[in-house]
Design an enzyme around this catalytic site. Structure first.
Site, PDB file in Angstrom:
ATOM      1  N   ARG A 256      -2.614  11.394  -1.296  1.00  0.00           N
ATOM      2  CA  ARG A 256      -4.042  11.542  -0.846  1.00  0.00           C
ATOM      3  C   ARG A 256      -4.270  12.935  -0.307  1.00  0.00           C
ATOM      4  O   ARG A 256      -5.328  13.589  -0.395  1.00  0.00           O
ATOM      5  CB  ARG A 256      -4.048  10.678   0.225  1.00  0.00           C
ATOM      6  CG  ARG A 256      -5.286  10.144   0.654  1.00  0.00           C
ATOM      7  CD  ARG A 256      -5.154   9.170   1.764  1.00  0.00           C
ATOM      8  NE  ARG A 256      -5.410   7.939   1.258  1.00  0.00           N
ATOM      9  CZ  ARG A 256      -5.711   6.828   2.193  1.00  0.00           C
ATOM     10  NH1 ARG A 256      -5.839   6.964   3.592  1.00  0.00           N
ATOM     11  NH2 ARG A 256      -5.975   5.663   1.717  1.00  0.00           N
TER      12      ARG A 256
ATOM     13  N   GLU B 148       1.066  -1.410  -0.173  1.00  0.00           N
ATOM     14  CA  GLU B 148      -0.127   0.007   0.061  1.00  0.00           C
ATOM     15  C   GLU B 148       0.848   1.122   0.043  1.00  0.00           C
ATOM     16  O   GLU B 148       2.071   1.177   0.302  1.00  0.00           O
ATOM     17  CB  GLU B 148      -0.778   0.097   1.138  1.00  0.00           C
ATOM     18  CG  GLU B 148      -1.875  -0.978   1.292  1.00  0.00           C
ATOM     19  CD  GLU B 148      -2.964  -1.136   2.346  1.00  0.00           C
ATOM     20  OE1 GLU B 148      -2.830  -0.478   3.236  1.00  0.00           O
ATOM     21  OE2 GLU B 148      -4.285  -1.208   1.941  1.00  0.00           O
TER      22      GLU B 148
ATOM     23  N   ARG C 112      -0.715   8.353   9.943  1.00  0.00           N
ATOM     24  CA  ARG C 112      -0.297   6.960  10.079  1.00  0.00           C
ATOM     25  C   ARG C 112      -0.020   6.411   8.584  1.00  0.00           C
ATOM     26  O   ARG C 112      -0.411   6.698   7.629  1.00  0.00           O
ATOM     27  CB  ARG C 112      -1.837   6.314  10.116  1.00  0.00           C
ATOM     28  CG  ARG C 112      -2.035   4.938  10.314  1.00  0.00           C
ATOM     29  CD  ARG C 112      -3.496   4.710  10.094  1.00  0.00           C
ATOM     30  NE  ARG C 112      -4.045   5.048   9.054  1.00  0.00           N
ATOM     31  CZ  ARG C 112      -5.193   4.088   8.403  1.00  0.00           C
ATOM     32  NH1 ARG C 112      -5.277   3.063   8.984  1.00  0.00           N
ATOM     33  NH2 ARG C 112      -5.825   4.521   7.239  1.00  0.00           N
TER      34      ARG C 112
ATOM     35  N   ASP D 231     -16.461   8.273  21.773  1.00  0.00           N
ATOM     36  CA  ASP D 231     -16.945   8.399  23.235  1.00  0.00           C
ATOM     37  C   ASP D 231     -15.920   7.876  23.925  1.00  0.00           C
ATOM     38  O   ASP D 231     -15.720   8.865  25.257  1.00  0.00           O
ATOM     39  CB  ASP D 231     -17.977   7.315  23.166  1.00  0.00           C
ATOM     40  CG  ASP D 231     -19.140   7.485  22.381  1.00  0.00           C
ATOM     41  OD1 ASP D 231     -19.528   8.437  21.810  1.00  0.00           O
ATOM     42  OD2 ASP D 231     -19.783   6.251  22.051  1.00  0.00           O
TER      43      ASP D 231
ATOM     44  N   GLU E  80      -7.719   2.628  18.285  1.00  0.00           N
ATOM     45  CA  GLU E  80      -7.781   3.852  17.631  1.00  0.00           C
ATOM     46  C   GLU E  80      -7.911   5.158  18.662  1.00  0.00           C
ATOM     47  O   GLU E  80      -8.007   6.071  18.379  1.00  0.00           O
ATOM     48  CB  GLU E  80      -8.948   4.035  16.515  1.00  0.00           C
ATOM     49  CG  GLU E  80      -8.766   5.010  15.348  1.00  0.00           C
ATOM     50  CD  GLU E  80      -9.388   5.266  14.209  1.00  0.00           C
ATOM     51  OE1 GLU E  80      -9.743   3.862  13.874  1.00  0.00           O
ATOM     52  OE2 GLU E  80      -9.912   6.196  13.832  1.00  0.00           O
TER      53      GLU E  80
ATOM     54  N   HIS F  51      -9.883  10.894   3.698  1.00  0.00           N
ATOM     55  CA  HIS F  51      -9.720  10.556   2.457  1.00  0.00           C
ATOM     56  C   HIS F  51     -10.436  11.080   1.551  1.00  0.00           C
ATOM     57  O   HIS F  51     -11.633  11.893   1.762  1.00  0.00           O
ATOM     58  CB  HIS F  51     -10.571   9.128   2.701  1.00  0.00           C
ATOM     59  CG  HIS F  51     -10.233   7.949   1.482  1.00  0.00           C
ATOM     60  ND1 HIS F  51     -10.645   8.277   0.237  1.00  0.00           N
ATOM     61  CD2 HIS F  51      -9.532   6.888   1.704  1.00  0.00           C
ATOM     62  CE1 HIS F  51     -10.214   7.324  -0.622  1.00  0.00           C
ATOM     63  NE2 HIS F  51      -9.463   6.311   0.033  1.00  0.00           N
TER      64      HIS F  51
ATOM     65  N   HIS G  76     -11.254   9.712   8.020  1.00  0.00           N
ATOM     66  CA  HIS G  76     -10.961   8.376   7.779  1.00  0.00           C
ATOM     67  C   HIS G  76     -10.365   8.093   9.054  1.00  0.00           C
ATOM     68  O   HIS G  76     -10.780   6.704   9.709  1.00  0.00           O
ATOM     69  CB  HIS G  76     -10.102   8.317   6.557  1.00  0.00           C
ATOM     70  CG  HIS G  76      -9.839   6.968   6.225  1.00  0.00           C
ATOM     71  ND1 HIS G  76     -10.948   6.026   6.034  1.00  0.00           N
ATOM     72  CD2 HIS G  76      -8.694   6.078   5.969  1.00  0.00           C
ATOM     73  CE1 HIS G  76     -10.427   4.672   5.801  1.00  0.00           C
ATOM     74  NE2 HIS G  76      -9.130   4.980   5.706  1.00  0.00           N
TER      75      HIS G  76
END
Ligand SMILES: Cc1cc2nc3c(=O)[nH]c(=O)nc-3n(C[C@H](O)[C@H](O)[C@H](O)COP(=O)(O)OP(=O)(O)OC[C@H]3O[C@@H](n4cnc5c(N)ncnc54)[C@H](O)[C@@H]3O)c2cc1C
Length: 525
Positions: free
Chosen positions: A288, A116, A384, A220, A373, A241, A349
């Site tokens: 991106r 990737e 990231r 939360d 996360e 994204h 994202h």
């Protein structure tokens, strides 16, 4: 009141991995997992690409994976953490395979690796394009086999129980004793007392309305930790994204993969102009971050709600063959890719920051841990690297387990107060909450989104203050429900994003304030 040895909030990769490891090692201990929707609903379930890990120590190396991670993190990664996570990754994946995860393999039984953006080697372990779903399936099946794990779906954690809830307050030594949890079916609020509590509650994409995350991602855990006075950092680093399908609504959006631009689709604004070359000489194939910023700029310039991906000039039969689910999803929404442009917007994202933890997953509050996360470990720094997030979730669940194996928490003798909502009235209509949620999301998109500037952030801060007061008033007067709690949490998380964005005085990684760099839109990353 429910008493448990270990309380875990969230049933994604992080929470379930921890539950399984605890469940296996401590058969006499009770592990309670609360999760606010169906047990499988999570960011994990939607992860497509896979998990980055080095298995081939001849062609690849831990060192190369570390370097790729450090480059993406733009100078803000913690090297020791990067080293630890990357070296532990293969162990965690082997363990998942022992529990039954099927990752793609070649005929000789070797894992087939994907590659990737940002990775210098093929090292992404995957299950077709639905790796997260396979991980979630495996973990839930293992949880079912372990009788000491009590999984409570549709149970929403409202607040952590700390010294703040006792009448004799000793604020200098904060400890967590469990959580107040709303049973979303009956509406009653439970007190769950626990010797150790772990936040594994995932991300916060819903704060922006346009997001690749599912509806449960309202931040939360971070908001609860913030109210309990835990340390929270790096909230300004949010990955967007560039091209999520826009259907005019707020909420979870379908991803239109970057590969569609690679296939030759053009980005056009509402006037039909191909605009990307104004921003970068690589046009639609820019990175991106640059594409997301350019789209954001076009939308702000024109006042339009989206831009468009145009694939009408391409070989549609081949498009259907290469992107069957994109073709089908668009078609179902009335977009015929052979004739129509696809409306797209940038979407939140991934959150790089969160509740600060040490290498054992310990937060700044005693007996409170965090992983996945919702946490900030130091692995991602300012941005990231693709497929490092599931890796982090798995490794830190393992770290928290190891810590507990050596340091079992002592039982607590504290008497916990019950949730007190006497005098609170039922909120008759959800309209006011819907309205305020959408107001918050618009504010965050307009003033604290892909491209930020100091003046807008200050405006956002002022508007948020008003929204905060209105929400607190609703919260004090009414019986709690999920939507009200989520709104309150998203207001807290937005505050952290805005304040920490205002504090950052430089552009780094995924953070961009146009006041710090006037050549921003032509900058090649
Ligand atoms: C579309 C998409 C694609 C992705 N692709 C990849 C990829 O290829 N590789 C990769 O490494 N990462 C990927 N990611 C990111 C990755 O999926 C997440 O970072 C990771 O799954 C987070 O795991 P988690 O366990 O921390 O959180 P989650 O999986 O989000 O789980 C959080 C859990 O907490 C629960 N919860 C939240 N709040 C409460 C509450 N108040 N009370 C009770 N329960 C609560 C939720 O319901 C959920 O069960 C992708 C993300 C998305 C959205």
């Amino acid at each position: 009141m429910i008493e448990t040895n270990f309380l875990i909030i969230g049933s994604g990769a992080a929470g379930l991995t921890l539950a399984v490891k605890m469940g296996e090692a401590f058969p006499k201990k009770r592990i309670t997992v609360v999760t606010k929707a169906h047990q499988a609903e999570s960011n994990t379930k939607y992860a497509q690409g896979g998990v980055a890990a080095v298995f081939d120590l001849k062609g690849d190396s831990f060192q190369k994976h570390m370097e790729d991670t450090l480059i993406a993190g733009d100078g803000l990664c913690d090297r020791a953490v990067v080293d630890m996570v990357i070296k532990d990754g293969p162990n965690r994946l082997k363990e998942l395979m022992e529990w039954g995860a099927n990752f793609d393999m070649d005929a000789s039984g070797e894992l087939t690796m994907g590659r990737e953006g940002g990775h210098s080697e093929y090292r992404v372990v995957h299950h077709k394009d639905s790796t997260g779903n396979e991980i979630e399936r495996t973990l839930l099946a293992r949880v079912e086999q372990l009788r000491n794990i009590h999984l409570l779906p549709h149970h929403f954690a409202i607040d952590l129980i700390t010294e703040h809830h006792f009448s004799e307050k000793k604020m200098e030594e904060l400890s967590c004793y469990g959580a107040y949890v709303l049973d979303q079916i009956s509406g009653s609020i439970l007190t769950i007392k626990s010797e150790s509590t772990t936040l594994a509650s995932g991300g916060m994409g819903m704060v922006y309305g346009h997001t690749t995350n599912p509806e449960v991602a309202t931040g939360d855990g971070i908001a609860m930790a913030y109210r309990a006075k835990a340390r929270i950092e790096n909230m300004e680093f949010i990955q967007f994204h560039p091209t999520a399908l826009y259907d005019g609504k707020n909420g979870a959006s379908f991803l239109i993969s970057e590969a569609v631009r690679g296939f030759g689709a053009f980005l056009r604004n509402g006037k039909g102009d191909r605009f990307m070359f104004e921003y970068d000489k690589r046009g639609e194939l820019a990175s991106r971050d640059i594409v997301a910023r350019a789209i954001d700029f076009e939308m702000k310039r024109s006042g339009e709600d989206c831009v468009y991906l145009d694939a009408t000039h391409l070989d549609i039969n081949k498009f259907r063959c290469d992107f069957p689910s994109i073709y089908k999803t668009c078609f179902e929404k009335g977009i015929d890719i052979a004739e129509d442009w696809i409306p797209v917007v940038p979407a939140a994202h991934y959150l790089c920051g969160g509740v600060v933890v040490d290498t054992h997953g310990r937060t700044s509050i005693e007996r409170l841990f965090a992983c996945g996360e919702c946490s900030y470990t130091g692995l991602h720094g300012a941005n990231r690297l693709a497929s490092n997030s599931l890796l982090e979730a798995l490794v830190y669940a393992g770290r928290i387990f190891q810590y507990h194996s050596k340091n079992l928490p002592s039982p607590t003798t504290k008497t916990l107060p019950k949730w007190d909502d006497q005098g609170a009235i039922l909120l008759k209509s959800s309209e006011v909450l819907d309205h305020k949620t959408s107001e918050l999301q618009t504010l965050m998109r307009n003033y604290a989104g892909v491209v930020r500037n100091t003046e807008d952030l200050r405006k956002a801060s002022l508007q948020l203050e008003k929204l905060y007061k209105e929400t607190e008033l609703l919260y004090r007067k009414h019986k709690l429900n999920t939507a009200l709690s989520e709104l309150r949490n998203m207001v807290n998380v937005s505050y952290l994003i805005i304040e920490q964005s205002l504090k950052r005085q430089e552009n780094r990684g995924g953070f961009y304030n146009e006041n710090f760099n006037t050549t921003h839109l032509n900058k090649t990353l």
